[in-house]
Design a protein around this motif. Sequence first.
Motif, PDB file in Angstrom:
ATOM      1  N   PRO A 197       0.975  -1.277   0.238  1.00 28.86           N
ATOM      2  CA  PRO A 197       0.009  -0.023  -0.145  1.00 28.86           C
ATOM      3  C   PRO A 197       0.970   1.146   0.108  1.00 28.86           C
ATOM      4  O   PRO A 197       1.963   1.312   0.444  1.00 28.86           O
ATOM      5  N   PRO A 198       0.292   2.397  -0.659  1.00 29.10           N
ATOM      6  CA  PRO A 198       1.151   3.668  -0.531  1.00 29.10           C
ATOM      7  C   PRO A 198       1.174   4.116   0.711  1.00 29.10           C
ATOM      8  O   PRO A 198       0.465   3.697   1.608  1.00 29.10           O
ATOM      9  N   VAL A 199       1.996   5.201   1.081  1.00 32.88           N
ATOM     10  CA  VAL A 199       2.344   5.945   2.384  1.00 32.88           C
ATOM     11  C   VAL A 199       1.596   7.119   2.533  1.00 32.88           C
ATOM     12  O   VAL A 199       2.166   8.252   1.823  1.00 32.88           O
ATOM     13  N   PRO A 200       0.657   7.414   2.985  1.00 31.00           N
ATOM     14  CA  PRO A 200      -0.280   8.541   2.967  1.00 31.00           C
ATOM     15  C   PRO A 200       0.409   9.442   4.163  1.00 31.00           C
ATOM     16  O   PRO A 200       1.374   9.142   5.175  1.00 31.00           O
ATOM     17  N   ILE A 201      -0.410  10.673   4.133  1.00 36.82           N
ATOM     18  CA  ILE A 201       0.147  11.671   5.325  1.00 36.82           C
ATOM     19  C   ILE A 201      -1.185  11.872   5.903  1.00 36.82           C
ATOM     20  O   ILE A 201      -2.298  12.213   5.209  1.00 36.82           O
ATOM     21  N   THR A 202      -1.199  12.271   7.293  1.00 40.67           N
ATOM     22  CA  THR A 202      -2.296  12.657   8.012  1.00 40.67           C
ATOM     23  C   THR A 202      -1.728  14.032   8.749  1.00 40.67           C
ATOM     24  O   THR A 202      -0.696  14.050   8.891  1.00 40.67           O
ATOM     25  N   LEU A 203      -2.842  14.699   8.972  1.00 39.98           N
ATOM     26  CA  LEU A 203      -2.458  15.961   9.891  1.00 39.98           C
ATOM     27  C   LEU A 203      -3.957  16.726  10.154  1.00 39.98           C
ATOM     28  O   LEU A 203      -4.944  16.289   9.544  1.00 39.98           O
ATOM     29  N   ILE A 204      -4.044  17.427  11.357  1.00 39.06           N
ATOM     30  CA  ILE A 204      -5.181  17.828  11.608  1.00 39.06           C
ATOM     31  C   ILE A 204      -5.085  19.665  11.552  1.00 39.06           C
ATOM     32  O   ILE A 204      -4.042  20.095  12.038  1.00 39.06           O
ATOM     33  N   ALA A 205      -5.587  19.996  10.390  1.00 36.15           N
ATOM     34  CA  ALA A 205      -5.357  21.540  10.161  1.00 36.15           C
ATOM     35  C   ALA A 205      -6.015  22.463  10.883  1.00 36.15           C
ATOM     36  O   ALA A 205      -7.047  22.435  11.279  1.00 36.15           O
ATOM     37  N   THR A 206      -5.409  23.507  11.293  1.00 37.24           N
ATOM     38  CA  THR A 206      -5.948  24.637  11.907  1.00 37.24           C
ATOM     39  C   THR A 206      -6.536  25.489  10.740  1.00 37.24           C
ATOM     40  O   THR A 206      -6.132  25.136   9.503  1.00 37.24           O
ATOM     41  N   ALA A 207      -7.479  26.435  11.010  1.00 38.58           N
ATOM     42  CA  ALA A 207      -7.841  27.377   9.903  1.00 38.58           C
ATOM     43  C   ALA A 207      -6.602  28.073   9.152  1.00 38.58           C
ATOM     44  O   ALA A 207      -6.799  28.168   7.968  1.00 38.58           O
ATOM     45  N   PRO A 208      -5.612  28.703   9.955  1.00 34.27           N
ATOM     46  CA  PRO A 208      -4.655  29.413   8.887  1.00 34.27           C
ATOM     47  C   PRO A 208      -3.831  27.947   8.290  1.00 34.27           C
ATOM     48  O   PRO A 208      -3.202  28.551   7.027  1.00 34.27           O
ATOM     49  N   GLY A 209      -3.729  26.967   8.589  1.00 30.00           N
ATOM     50  CA  GLY A 209      -3.094  26.126   7.789  1.00 30.00           C
ATOM     51  C   GLY A 209      -3.628  25.237   6.737  1.00 30.00           C
ATOM     52  O   GLY A 209      -3.015  24.928   5.634  1.00 30.00           O
ATOM     53  N   LEU A 210      -5.006  25.363   6.845  1.00 28.61           N
ATOM     54  CA  LEU A 210      -5.882  24.759   5.439  1.00 28.61           C
ATOM     55  C   LEU A 210      -5.554  25.231   4.296  1.00 28.61           C
ATOM     56  O   LEU A 210      -5.331  24.274   3.568  1.00 28.61           O
ATOM     57  N   PRO A 211      -5.246  26.515   3.833  1.00 27.40           N
ATOM     58  CA  PRO A 211      -5.050  26.800   2.488  1.00 27.40           C
ATOM     59  C   PRO A 211      -3.657  26.413   1.954  1.00 27.40           C
ATOM     60  O   PRO A 211      -3.575  25.966   0.864  1.00 27.40           O
TER      61      PRO A 211
END
Length: 280
Positions: A197-211
């Motif tokens: 399987p591929p290697v994904p990335i996860t994160l929890i974005a704040t509003a400033p990080g989203l764009p």
Amino acid sequence: MHIRPTTAADIPRCVTIRDAAFVDNELVNWLAPDRAKYPLAWRQRALAVQRNKLYQSNAWQFVCVADTDDDFAAVGEILGWARWVRRASEEEAAADPWTRQLSVLDRVESWLRWAELKFEQAMYTSPALIQARDDAFMASAMTSTGFAPIRAATHWHLETLAVDPKYQRRGVARRLVDWGLQRAEAETEERVARGKPPVPITLIATAPGLPLYRSMGLKVVGWDDASYMGFPVEGGSNMIWDASNYWIRDVEYEEPMERGVVEAVYSDSVLPKSSSLHAI
Ligand SMILES: CC(C)(COP(=O)(O)OP(=O)(O)OC[C@H]1O[C@@H](n2cnc3c(N)ncnc32)[C@H](O)[C@@H]1OP(=O)(O)O)[C@@H](O)C(=O)NCCC(=O)NCCS
């Protein structure tokens, strides 16, 4: 500017940047509402936590520093930093190339840093932080279901990203995020060729990080409001990078929801039984 691995000597500056970047962050405000009243206690705690994390065998931490052609900052000044965490699957953990084998000295240092932190937590009640909230927050990382299908698979997680407010919008964060993207892309190519399987990335974005994350190809799969922990905070977007749509599939519409827009959903075969998707 360029990025380089973080050293112990960089930690005080990283803590200063993190505090400045997250000054208005609702989660930090909830965890440590009195940090401005007790700056020394807050800083001492933050330094101990960050030193401890530097010696985690699966943590890859980088600083972005100014070069001679960056006329807005002194050469060598740290502009921002990020911590990537490697989470290897149970089967791959023992031989995972991105989980460091610590030297004996590093292991001793790691143990001492951990003991220092635990001792401080046990002996002193920091007036800057509400310990019960911090404990609940730490435990929540284990109960959040937003990344459920991926959690057991080998992946990268962007745990922290902070850029000095003086140096934002100059491409600092993009460089730090790019480090993980390049790793995940290269590994995915090599693993898929071997039928893995591929290697994904996860994160929890704040509003400033989203764009920023959106512009780098990550997709919103849900919202992590931590309501299951009783946090009275708005939360952030569960975001995933999965360029080959192995774990997720793009949704064809961008329907505005109460808390933003879902851009992808888990493929049926890996749909979590109970997910924070319901919160959207
Ligand atoms: C989010 C953060 C890390 C971005 O850092 P940065 O160095 O300013 O980001 P970059 O300059 O690399 O931005 C790259 C792209 O992201 C987007 N972007 C970044 N900040 C943005 C903002 N405030 N508004 C809109 N788009 C933004 C833009 O597309 C930008 O490219 P452009 O400047 O060419 O238009 C920084 O604002 C920060 O530290 N915020 C506080 C802490 C935080 O929320 N961290 C993220 C945790 S998930």
